[in-house]
Design a protein around this motif. Structure first.
Motif, short mmCIF file in Angstrom:
data_model
loop_
_atom_site.label_atom_id
_atom_site.label_comp_id
_atom_site.label_asym_id
_atom_site.label_seq_id
_atom_site.Cartn_x
_atom_site.Cartn_y
_atom_site.Cartn_z
N VAL A 60 -40.52 -61.03 31.91
CA VAL A 60 -39.35 -60.24 32.28
C VAL A 60 -39.81 -58.87 32.77
O VAL A 60 -40.72 -58.28 32.19
N TYR A 61 -39.19 -58.37 33.84
CA TYR A 61 -39.43 -56.99 34.26
C TYR A 61 -38.64 -56.06 33.34
O TYR A 61 -37.44 -56.24 33.16
N ALA A 62 -39.33 -55.09 32.76
CA ALA A 62 -38.69 -54.05 31.96
C ALA A 62 -38.61 -52.82 32.86
O ALA A 62 -39.64 -52.22 33.19
N ILE A 63 -37.42 -52.47 33.28
CA ILE A 63 -37.20 -51.37 34.23
C ILE A 63 -36.75 -50.16 33.41
O ILE A 63 -35.64 -50.13 32.89
N HIS A 64 -37.64 -49.18 33.30
CA HIS A 64 -37.39 -47.99 32.48
C HIS A 64 -36.57 -46.98 33.28
O HIS A 64 -36.95 -46.59 34.39
N LEU A 65 -35.45 -46.54 32.68
CA LEU A 65 -34.50 -45.67 33.36
C LEU A 65 -34.53 -44.26 32.77
O LEU A 65 -34.64 -44.09 31.55
N ARG A 68 -24.84 -46.15 30.01
CA ARG A 68 -24.05 -44.93 30.26
C ARG A 68 -24.11 -43.98 29.07
O ARG A 68 -24.24 -42.77 29.23
N SER A 69 -24.05 -44.53 27.85
CA SER A 69 -24.07 -43.69 26.64
C SER A 69 -25.47 -43.23 26.27
O SER A 69 -25.62 -42.36 25.42
N GLY A 70 -26.50 -43.81 26.88
CA GLY A 70 -27.88 -43.45 26.55
C GLY A 70 -28.49 -44.32 25.47
O GLY A 70 -29.65 -44.17 25.12
N GLU A 71 -27.70 -45.26 24.94
CA GLU A 71 -28.19 -46.16 23.89
C GLU A 71 -29.25 -47.12 24.43
O GLU A 71 -30.18 -47.49 23.72
N LYS A 72 -29.13 -47.52 25.68
CA LYS A 72 -30.07 -48.45 26.32
C LYS A 72 -30.75 -47.72 27.48
O LYS A 72 -30.08 -47.16 28.34
N THR A 73 -32.09 -47.71 27.47
CA THR A 73 -32.84 -47.00 28.52
C THR A 73 -33.73 -47.92 29.33
O THR A 73 -34.44 -47.46 30.22
N VAL A 74 -33.68 -49.20 29.03
CA VAL A 74 -34.49 -50.18 29.76
C VAL A 74 -33.59 -51.34 30.18
O VAL A 74 -32.87 -51.90 29.36
N GLU A 75 -33.64 -51.67 31.47
CA GLU A 75 -32.90 -52.83 31.99
C GLU A 75 -33.91 -53.95 32.21
O GLU A 75 -35.03 -53.71 32.66
N TYR A 76 -33.53 -55.17 31.87
CA TYR A 76 -34.43 -56.32 31.97
C TYR A 76 -33.96 -57.29 33.03
O TYR A 76 -32.76 -57.58 33.12
N LYS A 87 -20.34 -55.46 31.34
CA LYS A 87 -19.72 -54.25 30.77
C LYS A 87 -20.50 -53.74 29.55
O LYS A 87 -20.72 -52.54 29.41
N GLU A 88 -20.92 -54.63 28.67
CA GLU A 88 -21.64 -54.23 27.46
C GLU A 88 -22.88 -53.41 27.80
O GLU A 88 -23.12 -52.34 27.23
N TRP A 89 -23.69 -53.89 28.74
CA TRP A 89 -24.94 -53.20 29.08
C TRP A 89 -24.67 -51.94 29.89
O TRP A 89 -25.35 -50.92 29.72
#
Length: 117
Positions: free
Chosen positions: A105-110, A15-23, A8-10
């Motif tokens: 780690v894969y850094a997946i840029h969204l 969703r809010s745009g605070e995080k743009t990369v998923e690892y 939920k945190e991530w």
């Protein structure tokens, strides 16, 4: 289409745009899925070529700069989703990510994150 189950945190931060990369930790599970998605987006290319390209990206500092496509980000194992475009996948040191692990780690840029709930 790549699907990433998220805590939920991530999910909320993306969703809010605070995080743009998923690892995601570099493991055969994610490497195969990324390669399959690349092969789907480039049907005229040999799938083995795509697997080789993805394995090259398992070295820290490497990246995949070509179109990976759209992905889904799922809140846990619920039916709540976000959709996003994957603009780039690179391999980084996991110690410098929110995973905080001493592994590649894969850094997946969204980009273009949208609620599809």
């Amino acid at each position: 289409m790549l699907t990433f189950p998220l805590k939920k945190e991530w999910y909320e931060k993306i969703r809010s745009g605070e995080k743009t990369v998923e690892y995601r930790e570099v493991k055969p599970y994610w490497t195969k899925r990324i390669a399959a998605e690349i092969a789907r987006n480039y049907p005229n290319e040999n799938k083995k070529y795509c697997l080789a390209m993805t394995s090259i990206a398992s070295r820290i500092g490497s990246s995949i700069e070509f179109k990976v496509g759209e992905c889904r980000l799922r809140l846990g194992y619920t039916d709540r989703y976000l959709s996003a475009t994957v603009s780039k996948i690179e391999t980084v040191d996991g110690k410098c990510t929110d995973l905080r692990i001493d592994k590649p780690v894969y850094a997946i840029h969204l980009q273009d994150v949208k609620v599809t709930e």
